[in-house]
Design a protein around this motif. Structure first.
Motif, mmCIF file in Angstrom:
data_model
loop_
_atom_site.group_PDB
_atom_site.id
_atom_site.type_symbol
_atom_site.label_atom_id
_atom_site.label_comp_id
_atom_site.label_asym_id
_atom_site.label_seq_id
_atom_site.Cartn_x
_atom_site.Cartn_y
_atom_site.Cartn_z
ATOM 1 N N TRP A 1 39.778 33.426 -21.286
ATOM 2 C CA TRP A 1 40.056 31.986 -21.262
ATOM 3 C C TRP A 1 40.944 31.586 -22.432
ATOM 4 O O TRP A 1 41.849 30.765 -22.277
ATOM 5 C CB TRP A 1 38.743 31.190 -21.291
ATOM 6 C CG TRP A 1 37.897 31.392 -20.069
ATOM 7 C CD1 TRP A 1 38.288 31.965 -18.898
ATOM 8 C CD2 TRP A 1 36.533 31.040 -19.901
ATOM 9 N NE1 TRP A 1 37.250 31.994 -18.009
ATOM 10 C CE2 TRP A 1 36.157 31.429 -18.594
ATOM 11 C CE3 TRP A 1 35.577 30.438 -20.712
ATOM 12 C CZ2 TRP A 1 34.873 31.233 -18.094
ATOM 13 C CZ3 TRP A 1 34.307 30.236 -20.216
ATOM 14 C CH2 TRP A 1 33.965 30.627 -18.920
ATOM 15 N N MET B 1 34.777 37.440 -21.288
ATOM 16 C CA MET B 1 35.394 36.466 -20.384
ATOM 17 C C MET B 1 36.023 35.333 -21.187
ATOM 18 O O MET B 1 37.107 34.839 -20.862
ATOM 19 C CB MET B 1 34.339 35.921 -19.437
ATOM 20 C CG MET B 1 34.924 35.166 -18.271
ATOM 21 S SD MET B 1 33.700 34.967 -16.990
ATOM 22 C CE MET B 1 32.376 34.209 -17.911
ATOM 23 N N LEU C 1 27.411 35.616 -14.178
ATOM 24 C CA LEU C 1 28.573 36.075 -14.947
ATOM 25 C C LEU C 1 29.604 36.767 -14.055
ATOM 26 O O LEU C 1 30.810 36.612 -14.247
ATOM 27 C CB LEU C 1 28.124 37.028 -16.063
ATOM 28 C CG LEU C 1 27.720 36.324 -17.358
ATOM 29 C CD1 LEU C 1 27.084 37.301 -18.320
ATOM 30 C CD2 LEU C 1 28.940 35.683 -18.006
ATOM 31 N N HIS C 2 29.109 37.544 -13.035
ATOM 32 C CA HIS C 2 30.066 38.247 -12.176
ATOM 33 C C HIS C 2 30.961 37.278 -11.415
ATOM 34 O O HIS C 2 32.169 37.465 -11.335
ATOM 35 C CB HIS C 2 29.324 39.181 -11.212
ATOM 36 C CG HIS C 2 28.921 40.454 -11.866
ATOM 37 N ND1 HIS C 2 27.825 41.183 -11.497
ATOM 38 C CD2 HIS C 2 29.482 41.121 -12.900
ATOM 39 C CE1 HIS C 2 27.732 42.243 -12.266
ATOM 40 N NE2 HIS C 2 28.710 42.233 -13.118
ATOM 41 N N LEU D 1 26.861 27.920 -15.689
ATOM 42 C CA LEU D 1 27.094 29.203 -16.335
ATOM 43 C C LEU D 1 25.919 29.587 -17.230
ATOM 44 O O LEU D 1 25.605 30.757 -17.392
ATOM 45 C CB LEU D 1 28.391 29.115 -17.156
ATOM 46 C CG LEU D 1 28.790 30.302 -18.007
ATOM 47 C CD1 LEU D 1 28.884 31.555 -17.166
ATOM 48 C CD2 LEU D 1 30.132 30.052 -18.651
ATOM 49 N N TRP E 1 31.800 34.286 -12.254
ATOM 50 C CA TRP E 1 32.748 33.679 -13.185
ATOM 51 C C TRP E 1 33.860 34.649 -13.563
ATOM 52 O O TRP E 1 35.021 34.252 -13.696
ATOM 53 C CB TRP E 1 32.021 33.202 -14.451
ATOM 54 C CG TRP E 1 31.400 31.860 -14.269
ATOM 55 C CD1 TRP E 1 30.134 31.602 -13.871
ATOM 56 C CD2 TRP E 1 32.034 30.590 -14.449
ATOM 57 N NE1 TRP E 1 29.920 30.256 -13.789
ATOM 58 C CE2 TRP E 1 31.070 29.603 -14.148
ATOM 59 C CE3 TRP E 1 33.305 30.183 -14.841
ATOM 60 C CZ2 TRP E 1 31.349 28.247 -14.220
ATOM 61 C CZ3 TRP E 1 33.585 28.833 -14.919
ATOM 62 C CH2 TRP E 1 32.607 27.874 -14.601
ATOM 63 N N GLN E 2 33.498 35.936 -13.718
ATOM 64 C CA GLN E 2 34.549 36.917 -14.033
ATOM 65 C C GLN E 2 35.555 37.014 -12.895
ATOM 66 O O GLN E 2 36.767 37.040 -13.123
ATOM 67 C CB GLN E 2 33.922 38.287 -14.300
ATOM 68 C CG GLN E 2 33.262 38.365 -15.666
ATOM 69 C CD GLN E 2 32.971 39.778 -16.076
ATOM 70 O OE1 GLN E 2 32.774 40.646 -15.241
ATOM 71 N NE2 GLN E 2 32.923 40.022 -17.368
ATOM 72 N N THR F 1 37.774 34.141 -12.964
ATOM 73 C CA THR F 1 38.776 34.249 -14.034
ATOM 74 C C THR F 1 39.943 35.120 -13.598
ATOM 75 O O THR F 1 41.111 34.814 -13.872
ATOM 76 C CB THR F 1 38.123 34.831 -15.302
ATOM 77 O OG1 THR F 1 36.994 34.034 -15.642
ATOM 78 C CG2 THR F 1 39.097 34.844 -16.452
ATOM 79 N N MET G 1 29.293 40.275 -22.336
ATOM 80 C CA MET G 1 30.131 40.045 -21.164
ATOM 81 C C MET G 1 30.699 38.638 -21.158
ATOM 82 O O MET G 1 31.841 38.414 -20.751
ATOM 83 C CB MET G 1 29.334 40.298 -19.885
ATOM 84 C CG MET G 1 29.322 41.760 -19.513
ATOM 85 S SD MET G 1 28.287 42.069 -18.094
ATOM 86 C CE MET G 1 29.308 41.409 -16.792
ATOM 87 N N LEU H 1 38.859 42.930 -17.825
ATOM 88 C CA LEU H 1 37.525 42.451 -17.457
ATOM 89 C C LEU H 1 36.704 43.566 -16.806
ATOM 90 O O LEU H 1 35.500 43.683 -17.051
ATOM 91 C CB LEU H 1 37.635 41.245 -16.522
ATOM 92 C CG LEU H 1 38.048 39.947 -17.215
ATOM 93 C CD1 LEU H 1 38.226 38.834 -16.211
ATOM 94 C CD2 LEU H 1 37.016 39.533 -18.251
ATOM 95 N N HIS I 1 32.843 45.744 -17.989
ATOM 96 C CA HIS I 1 32.041 45.289 -16.863
ATOM 97 C C HIS I 1 30.986 46.344 -16.551
ATOM 98 O O HIS I 1 30.098 46.124 -15.740
ATOM 99 C CB HIS I 1 33.037 45.165 -15.683
ATOM 100 C CG HIS I 1 32.642 44.298 -14.549
ATOM 101 N ND1 HIS I 1 32.152 44.808 -13.392
ATOM 102 C CD2 HIS I 1 32.688 42.962 -14.369
ATOM 103 C CE1 HIS I 1 31.925 43.830 -12.534
ATOM 104 N NE2 HIS I 1 32.239 42.696 -13.107
ATOM 105 N N TRP J 1 22.673 33.727 -19.729
ATOM 106 C CA TRP J 1 23.837 33.461 -18.890
ATOM 107 C C TRP J 1 23.506 33.772 -17.442
ATOM 108 O O TRP J 1 22.795 34.728 -17.154
ATOM 109 C CB TRP J 1 25.026 34.318 -19.329
ATOM 110 C CG TRP J 1 25.357 34.122 -20.763
ATOM 111 C CD1 TRP J 1 25.008 34.936 -21.792
ATOM 112 C CD2 TRP J 1 26.065 33.028 -21.321
ATOM 113 N NE1 TRP J 1 25.463 34.421 -22.970
ATOM 114 C CE2 TRP J 1 26.120 33.241 -22.717
ATOM 115 C CE3 TRP J 1 26.661 31.880 -20.799
ATOM 116 C CZ2 TRP J 1 26.750 32.362 -23.573
ATOM 117 C CZ3 TRP J 1 27.285 31.015 -21.658
ATOM 118 C CH2 TRP J 1 27.321 31.250 -23.028
#
Lengths: 236, 236, 236, 236
Positions: free
Chosen positions: A188, A184, B52-53, B41, B55-56, B59, A180, B99, B103, B49
């Motif tokens: 980026w 992402m 993550l959600h 992160l 950050w997604q 994004t 995952m 994404l 997911h 990590w």
């Protein structure tokens, strides 16, 4: 009309951009590096294929070489229809994606995933090059193709860092949260490529505009003539 | 020509529509809510990590922010080709769908299904925004994009009600007849979105027409001039 | 200009073609047949969904009803852009295919296969109706859509004969050679639909041409005027 | 205007190119070869289908025969819109790919793979023929279709050599490195087909140009008239 030297250099550079030389070099390098195939492909004693990866890479170079040769022909002679260079470029990208697609059998999950993400950029470039056959000179398509080329380049780098980390611990290639994060990361890279393409576009168009304003009218007439030449080369 | 104040307000509102502020707010909110990542992160101690959600989601906001910034630039300056805003919108929707697509690993059947249905709307919007690069101003495409935006919004609501029911028993996430009902539900949401878009279109076009009829000829000349300005902003 | 009665009848029939009445009838029939849902959908006592198939069929009718209503509006008023009817038709076909696609869980192999083959025709029609938004009046697209409509109709018949054979032994729904035969059958249905569409096209165009030749010049002028009216209705 | 004999022969040959005779011959040969079906399809005693492969091949020939018949009609009469021949060609290729697609159940890995690779060429041809409906006479599309036809032909040969090697040991149909080699082989066939199409194009265009230059002006006027005739046949 004799063309001024700076125009000739510019035109030469422009053609060098598409000169098939780098592709031929790439093909030779793939064949004759220290542990390369040297044109061997089948091991007759042990009865199996050898060096398949090197040959696949050489095949990719071959298609880009063909695309470059066709581009050279369409830009310097009138023997071929001008849209042919985009078609060949599209076929070269399609062939690259096609070979990568059947390249992934039996690898670990993350390894397959990073290569699949690459295919978005590669097949995207093939599609856009094919669209350019019909919409030649569309600035949006040119910018998008430029962006995807940057994305492909930076993502190859990322693949190298993930699969063969230069320092620190190796990545766990079966962890789902790694997958995952990598997805992402790809977004980026795309944002970064968009930014770079945007900055380049603005810089170039600013420079061109400020030059056009500074040039006195007489010079500008000459410039226009040269421009028309350069364009006529593109849009016969 | 000095523009009358009401035109300026209208133009300002129009630009506010695409102002990147909401996106920046969204990104900051995702980062700094009570249990948000605050720009962390990776958990170096437990080596995995985190967040993550969040950050997604950040994004996704980032790409819509980029699209809004580009839209602002293409509408207020002449630095960029006008079709660039649709391209960036298409890329933003594509990135959102991309994404969401990766997911869904390891969720239960119905959870995956409601998110997959969402992807029809999201990738549909990306495709239509990309078509608008070539067919700018096509009313059919604009209406379809508007419909899919409404569909996406109402379906997010539905997802919330299905996965986290506010009252009553939880849904059985593995029952196949639930899945078939949800699929049909999606069709109803689509029909509802079509209806809303249709009613909006009729209302707006009726109001505009009745106004044009009521305006005396002299005023109308002015109106036309203003309209032409507004259009020239769109179709440089 | 007062229109002659035969023109009015023709125009009425033409509009009846798209009149939403059959769709409303279909929806009501699905709801109120002997063992129909009568607007019930959830069995609160046994806590499961009931009559999902009837509701799905009613939903399909609903979308075709919407498409017919929009077609009526675009042909009789000027409130909507004319290409909207094709968009709604495309959405109606897409919705039909979409509901069939998630309809097939847990059925036997041949049952799934005959429905999947149906989807080629249904999604093909959706795609062509969407292309007609941009290429309105293209005779090739109209003929292809007509062919696929015939194919869909005759294939529904074939599905009935395969799944519920009226006489003789039932088909073995798990035999692979049955599946290969059915695939070939689909090609034959397609060839048959192409033939029927071709014969219809030739007959109609022959009749129209011979009529145009027989009509004396004065009459023909009138005919042309009427034709122009009929066309102006289509291509505002 | 009476046409000179050489023009007539040329025109006849051109039409022979699309004459449905080879297709009818193919269908009859498939049916009446030594161990062919002779119009039998179902073995009523053992209750299973027989000769399905021969019937499938005959069905493919049938569609190409239809395409050839339609091409003959559109080129010699004015009864059908000229783009219909490309549509029928596209449908014939689509049908070929469609039948191959459901042809592969239960075969070994490499056998499935070589047939899947074939589908790239077949569906590619279908897509390009469909694009030619809208972009008739586009030289890029014509060249690409020509290339894919060459690719399909040479790949059929390759399939024969892989599945039924005329001499030497049989291929291991489950070895993954064989599969990777075959994929690369497909790229080489594509490069070869591109090369052949390119050489043909250059030769033909050189010959045509040198002829046009050699012809004296008066003759050239006649030639132009003939050319216009030939074109008017294509682009009614």
């Amino acid at each position: 009309m004799t063309q001024p030297p700076d125009y000739c250099v510019c035109s030469l550079l422009k053609q060098t951009r598409v000169f098939p030389l780098p592709c031929v070099t790439g093909m030779l390098a793939e064949q004759f590096v220290a542990d390369g195939p040297r044109l061997h492909l089948y091991d007759f004693e042990e009865k199996h294929w050898k060096y398949l990866h090197n040959w696949q890479h050489a095949t990719m170079y071959l298609f880009f070489g063909l695309a470059a040769a066709v581009s050279l022909i369409t830009h310097s002679t009138e023997a071929a229809p001008p849209a042919l260079d985009r078609l060949m470029l599209g076929i070269a990208f399609f062939n690259e994606g096609f070979l990568f697609l059947y390249h992934l059998h039996g690898r670990s999950m993350l390894d397959v995933h990073v290569h699949q993400l690459l295919l978005y950029a590669v097949f995207g470039q093939a599609l856009i090059a094919f669209l350019e056959v019909f919409h030649r000179g569309n600035i949006i398509l040119e910018l998008l193709r430029c962006t995807l080329t940057l994305l492909q380049g930076s993502w190859f780098w990322e693949i190298g860092f993930v699969l063969y980390p230069p320092s620190g611990p190796a990545w766990d290639l079966k962890d789902h949260s790694n997958m995952m994060f990598i997805t992402m990361c790809y977004s980026w890279h795309l944002a970064f490529a968009l930014l770079v393409a945007g900055v380049l576009y603005c810089t170039v168009s600013c420079v061109v505009r400020s030059r056009l304003k500074r040039t006195p009218p007489v010079e500008m007439g000459l410039l226009k003539t040269r421009e028309r030449d350069a364009e006529s080369e593109d849009e016969i």
